[in-house]
Design an enzyme around this catalytic site. Structure first.
Site, PDB file in Angstrom:
ATOM      1  N   ARG A   1      91.981  54.680  28.289  1.00 48.09           N
ATOM      2  CA  ARG A   1      90.900  56.054  28.695  1.00 48.09           C
ATOM      3  C   ARG A   1      90.100  56.379  28.091  1.00 48.09           C
ATOM      4  O   ARG A   1      89.222  57.777  27.308  1.00 48.09           O
ATOM      5  CB  ARG A   1      92.039  57.307  28.141  1.00 48.09           C
TER       6      ARG A   1
ATOM      7  N   LYS B   1      75.005  58.654  33.482  1.00 48.63           N
ATOM      8  CA  LYS B   1      76.035  58.981  34.802  1.00 48.63           C
ATOM      9  C   LYS B   1      76.197  57.814  35.473  1.00 48.63           C
ATOM     10  O   LYS B   1      76.052  56.635  35.911  1.00 48.63           O
ATOM     11  CB  LYS B   1      75.363  59.093  35.641  1.00 48.63           C
TER      12      LYS B   1
ATOM     13  N   GLU C   1      60.224  55.087  39.740  1.00 49.06           N
ATOM     14  CA  GLU C   1      61.151  56.171  39.359  1.00 49.06           C
ATOM     15  C   GLU C   1      59.708  56.460  38.201  1.00 49.06           C
ATOM     16  O   GLU C   1      60.214  57.475  37.475  1.00 49.06           O
ATOM     17  CB  GLU C   1      62.228  55.465  39.095  1.00 49.06           C
TER      18      GLU C   1
ATOM     19  N   LYS D   1      63.212  60.018  29.596  1.00 57.04           N
ATOM     20  CA  LYS D   1      64.820  61.170  29.977  1.00 57.04           C
ATOM     21  C   LYS D   1      66.075  61.208  28.610  1.00 57.04           C
ATOM     22  O   LYS D   1      66.751  62.018  28.970  1.00 57.04           O
ATOM     23  CB  LYS D   1      65.632  59.725  30.537  1.00 57.04           C
TER      24      LYS D   1
ATOM     25  N   GLU E   1      73.878  67.995  33.269  1.00 60.49           N
ATOM     26  CA  GLU E   1      73.014  68.887  34.244  1.00 60.49           C
ATOM     27  C   GLU E   1      73.733  70.588  34.945  1.00 60.49           C
ATOM     28  O   GLU E   1      73.706  70.664  36.208  1.00 60.49           O
ATOM     29  CB  GLU E   1      72.898  67.165  35.539  1.00 60.49           C
TER      30      GLU E   1
ATOM     31  N   ARG F   1      68.147  69.096  33.745  1.00 59.67           N
ATOM     32  CA  ARG F   1      68.344  67.810  33.440  1.00 59.67           C
ATOM     33  C   ARG F   1      68.124  67.514  35.190  1.00 59.67           C
ATOM     34  O   ARG F   1      67.430  66.725  35.636  1.00 59.67           O
ATOM     35  CB  ARG F   1      69.717  67.596  33.721  1.00 59.67           C
TER      36      ARG F   1
ATOM     37  N   ASN G   1      65.481  65.134  39.188  1.00 59.93           N
ATOM     38  CA  ASN G   1      65.557  64.539  41.163  1.00 59.93           C
ATOM     39  C   ASN G   1      64.511  65.066  41.374  1.00 59.93           C
ATOM     40  O   ASN G   1      64.529  65.181  42.805  1.00 59.93           O
ATOM     41  CB  ASN G   1      67.376  65.625  41.494  1.00 59.93           C
TER      42      ASN G   1
ATOM     43  N   HIS H   1      64.480  63.619  45.203  1.00 62.95           N
ATOM     44  CA  HIS H   1      65.691  63.069  45.513  1.00 62.95           C
ATOM     45  C   HIS H   1      66.382  64.133  46.793  1.00 62.95           C
ATOM     46  O   HIS H   1      67.041  63.549  47.462  1.00 62.95           O
ATOM     47  CB  HIS H   1      66.244  63.067  44.314  1.00 62.95           C
TER      48      HIS H   1
ATOM     49  N   HIS I   1      67.092  61.265  49.146  1.00 60.22           N
ATOM     50  CA  HIS I   1      68.737  61.067  50.270  1.00 60.22           C
ATOM     51  C   HIS I   1      69.187  61.488  51.195  1.00 60.22           C
ATOM     52  O   HIS I   1      69.853  60.687  51.439  1.00 60.22           O
ATOM     53  CB  HIS I   1      69.612  62.298  49.018  1.00 60.22           C
TER      54      HIS I   1
ATOM     55  N   HIS J   1      66.805  52.747  47.228  1.00 55.29           N
ATOM     56  CA  HIS J   1      66.587  54.222  46.810  1.00 55.29           C
ATOM     57  C   HIS J   1      65.059  54.703  46.052  1.00 55.29           C
ATOM     58  O   HIS J   1      64.326  55.837  45.938  1.00 55.29           O
ATOM     59  CB  HIS J   1      67.855  53.949  45.590  1.00 55.29           C
TER      60      HIS J   1
HETATM   61  P1  NAD Z   1      71.119  46.981  42.620  1.00 57.12           P
HETATM   62  O1  NAD Z   1      71.993  46.957  41.573  1.00 57.12           O
HETATM   63  O2  NAD Z   1      71.663  46.934  43.777  1.00 57.12           O
HETATM   64  O3  NAD Z   1      70.347  45.430  42.472  1.00 57.12           O
HETATM   65  C1  NAD Z   1      69.387  45.175  43.061  1.00 57.12           C
HETATM   66  C2  NAD Z   1      68.882  43.657  43.329  1.00 57.12           C
HETATM   67  O4  NAD Z   1      68.123  43.383  41.930  1.00 57.12           O
HETATM   68  C3  NAD Z   1      70.519  43.097  43.383  1.00 57.12           C
HETATM   69  O5  NAD Z   1      70.679  42.371  44.895  1.00 57.12           O
HETATM   70  C4  NAD Z   1      70.703  42.490  42.084  1.00 57.12           C
HETATM   71  O6  NAD Z   1      71.820  41.375  42.310  1.00 57.12           O
HETATM   72  C5  NAD Z   1      69.170  41.993  41.865  1.00 57.12           C
HETATM   73  N1  NAD Z   1      68.685  42.383  40.894  1.00 57.12           N
HETATM   74  C6  NAD Z   1      69.530  42.227  39.685  1.00 57.12           C
HETATM   75  N2  NAD Z   1      68.547  41.628  38.095  1.00 57.12           N
HETATM   76  C7  NAD Z   1      67.473  40.823  39.215  1.00 57.12           C
HETATM   77  C8  NAD Z   1      66.877  40.460  38.016  1.00 57.12           C
HETATM   78  N3  NAD Z   1      66.176  40.408  37.145  1.00 57.12           N
HETATM   79  N4  NAD Z   1      65.512  39.163  38.863  1.00 57.12           N
HETATM   80  C9  NAD Z   1      66.338  39.135  39.914  1.00 57.12           C
HETATM   81  N5  NAD Z   1      67.513  39.632  40.905  1.00 57.12           N
HETATM   82  C10 NAD Z   1      68.034  40.884  40.226  1.00 57.12           C
HETATM   83  O7  NAD Z   1      69.609  48.058  42.569  1.00 57.12           O
HETATM   84  P2  NAD Z   1      69.745  49.221  41.698  1.00 57.12           P
HETATM   85  O8  NAD Z   1      68.367  49.026  42.296  1.00 57.12           O
HETATM   86  O9  NAD Z   1      69.240  48.360  40.170  1.00 57.12           O
HETATM   87  O10 NAD Z   1      70.308  50.500  40.897  1.00 57.12           O
HETATM   88  C11 NAD Z   1      71.039  50.928  42.337  1.00 57.12           C
HETATM   89  C12 NAD Z   1      71.532  51.861  42.319  1.00 57.12           C
HETATM   90  O11 NAD Z   1      71.323  52.784  41.309  1.00 57.12           O
HETATM   91  C13 NAD Z   1      72.588  52.927  42.991  1.00 57.12           C
HETATM   92  O12 NAD Z   1      73.713  52.615  43.383  1.00 57.12           O
HETATM   93  C14 NAD Z   1      72.160  54.099  42.415  1.00 57.12           C
HETATM   94  O13 NAD Z   1      73.621  55.058  43.358  1.00 57.12           O
HETATM   95  C15 NAD Z   1      72.765  53.753  41.137  1.00 57.12           C
HETATM   96  N6  NAD Z   1      71.276  54.309  40.211  1.00 57.12           N
HETATM   97  C16 NAD Z   1      72.223  55.810  39.282  1.00 57.12           C
HETATM   98  C17 NAD Z   1      71.783  56.640  38.662  1.00 57.12           C
HETATM   99  C18 NAD Z   1      72.291  57.092  37.728  1.00 57.12           C
HETATM  100  O14 NAD Z   1      71.592  57.396  36.886  1.00 57.12           O
HETATM  101  N7  NAD Z   1      73.557  56.075  37.018  1.00 57.12           N
HETATM  102  C19 NAD Z   1      70.496  56.484  39.142  1.00 57.12           C
HETATM  103  C20 NAD Z   1      69.852  55.749  39.565  1.00 57.12           C
HETATM  104  C21 NAD Z   1      69.912  55.344  40.805  1.00 57.12           C
HETATM  105  N1  GLY Z   2      69.129  59.718  38.007  1.00 55.88           N
HETATM  106  C1  GLY Z   2      68.842  61.202  36.897  1.00 55.88           C
HETATM  107  C2  GLY Z   2      70.023  61.546  36.044  1.00 55.88           C
HETATM  108  O1  GLY Z   2      70.679  60.678  35.669  1.00 55.88           O
HETATM  109  O2  GLY Z   2      69.713  62.460  36.171  1.00 55.88           O
END
Ligand code: NAD
Ligand code: GLY
Length: 373
Positions: free
Chosen positions: A126, A148, A190, A232, A242, A246, A250, A253, A257, A271
């Site tokens: 939990r 998030k 971003e 942020k 949101e 917030r 986006n 986005h 998306h 992304h």
């Molecule tokens: P990711 O986590 O897939 O990383 C991208 C690639 O880089 C992967 O292959 C990873 O292994 C590699 N990598 C990571 N760090 C590295 C480093 N220092 N050196 C070499 N390689 C490295 O992608 P991302 O772009 O970081 O994240 C995308 C995800 O984030 C999506 O699932 C998206 O939905 C999510 N997201 C969430 C939020 C939120 O607010 N929670 C906001 C934006 C995106």
């Molecule tokens: N990436 C958008 C948010 O965190 O609200």
């Protein structure tokens, strides 16, 4: 021990407040920052195979030096990890380690690892503590901050998840040196977003310094990450779940998306790349509506293009586009309210607002022109 040069910001959320520490070599010095949050040994590190190969040993060693033992759970790299199956496997692997309520998870990786680990922390027993150690630029300026968490389903991305804040975010700028350039640029998109949505001087600073930052200047990277995270943090502090402002985060986005959905959320279009095209579209639409100047729209397009980000759907090789398909993805977006699409539109660089009062014929015309560009 290596020197760290860092800055600390606070995300103000009452009893869920936390620090974001940004600086060089934070991972090899993690033992200085983490111990107060690990109330029960071992710390459970969740990471992916790519990140483990490059950065895991440094953190394990530093924790050991601070008398903290750790266990590591290795996940496959990539978006497919954020699935129901991946999530169940992760929960079982964490439970196998024998966690208790005072245990702490450490998410070491990009947004995929941060999102799935945060979601696991929010439901295990939990709710247990977790720390974000983001290793991609996108994760350092966006996904690790704000709470998030979630996974993907067959119905769409991030549709199952929670708002669950970490106890600490450690953004080590040195790890960006191992990040593939394409991933770095996707994260940069971003960063530009924060300038466009509310901080014109920051956008102008990026026009001056973006190139050197991308090429590796540590001080500039730190400044850009700190400015992004503080933007942020202040938006999240006003509207954690949101219900209003917030949604400004986006910007780009709604279109982005739809483009990602059409390319299957894979390597064809990252992304951040989709957000770059989406922000260009938002400025174009806004200019067509007479809300923002064509000069500002052209300036945004130019900067994103100059640093090497895509600005038109046609920049994506081997993909054909249909306006109807994009509109249908947009109609299914999480941001649809009472059947109306929500848009984040600029009045100019540094001044964006949320609206659903948009003539869809103009959106269609803008998309038609963009996919023919
Ligand atoms: P990711 O986590 O897939 O990383 C991208 C690639 O880089 C992967 O292959 C990873 O292994 C590699 N990598 C990571 N760090 C590295 C480093 N220092 N050196 C070499 N390689 C490295 O992608 P991302 O772009 O970081 O994240 C995308 C995800 O984030 C999506 O699932 C998206 O939905 C999510 N997201 C969430 C939020 C939120 O607010 N929670 C906001 C934006 C995106
Ligand atoms: N990436 C958008 C948010 O965190 O609200």
């Amino acid at each position: 021990m290596m020197m760290t040069n860092s800055e600390t910001l606070r995300v103000d959320l009452n009893d869920r407040s936390y620090d974001i520490i940004v600086g060089a070599n934070l991972i090899p010095n993690a033992g200085e920052h983490i111990p107060q949050f690990v109330k029960r040994d071992p710390a459970i590190i969740v990471t992916d195979v790519n990140v483990a190969e490059l950065h895991l040993e440094n953190i394990v060693k530093s924790l050991q030096e601070a008398n903290i033992t750790s266990k590591t759970i290795l996940l496959p790299a990539g978006e497919n990890t954020k699935s129901y199956e991946g999530f169940c496997e992760l929960l079982n692997d964490i439970l196998d380690t024998g966690i208790e309520r005072r245990s702490c998870l450490i998410a070491l990786g990009g947004g995929v690892i941060g999102d799935i680990t945060g979601f696991a922390a929010s439901v295990l027993l939990r709710g247990i503590d977790f720390i974000q150690i983001p290793t991609t630029l996108l994760a350092q300026v966006d996904s690790s901050v704000g709470g998030k968490t979630g996974i993907n389903t067959q119905h769409g991305k991030n549709l199952v998840g929670s708002f669950y804040q970490p106890r600490l975010v450690l953004a080590d700028t040195t790890v960006l040196d191992t990040l593939p350039r394409r991933e770095l640029l996707a994260g940069y998109s971003e960063i530009v977003k924060y300038g466009l949505l509310g901080d014109r001087p920051f956008f102008e600073w990026l026009e001056e310094n973006g190139h050197s930052l991308i090429e590796g200047d540590e001080e500039l990277r730190r400044k850009a990450i700190v400015t992004s995270c503080s933007a942020k943090a202040s938006i999240v502090a006003q509207d954690e779940k949101e219900s209003g402002s917030r949604a400004l985060l986006n910007l780009g986005h709604t279109f982005g998306h739809a483009l990602e959905a059409e390319t299957g959320f894979g390597d064809k279009l990252l992304h951040g790349e989709a957000v770059s095209i989406g922000m260009t579209m938002a400025f174009d639409l806004s200019a067509r509506m007479g809300l923002c100047s064509t000069e500002d729209a052209a300036r945004v397009r130019k900067h994103l293009n100059v640093v090497g980000l895509p600005v038109d759907p046609t920049n994506i090789a081997g993909q054909s586009w249909k306006c109807d398909a994009l509109l249908s993805h947009m109609a299914k977006d999480k941001k649809v309210r009472d059947g109306k699409m929500t848009f984040i539109l600029p009045r100019g660089i540094g001044d964006s607002f949320i609206t659903s009062d948009v003539d869809l014929a103009l959106v269609e015309a803008m998309l038609d022109d963009a996919i023919a560009a």
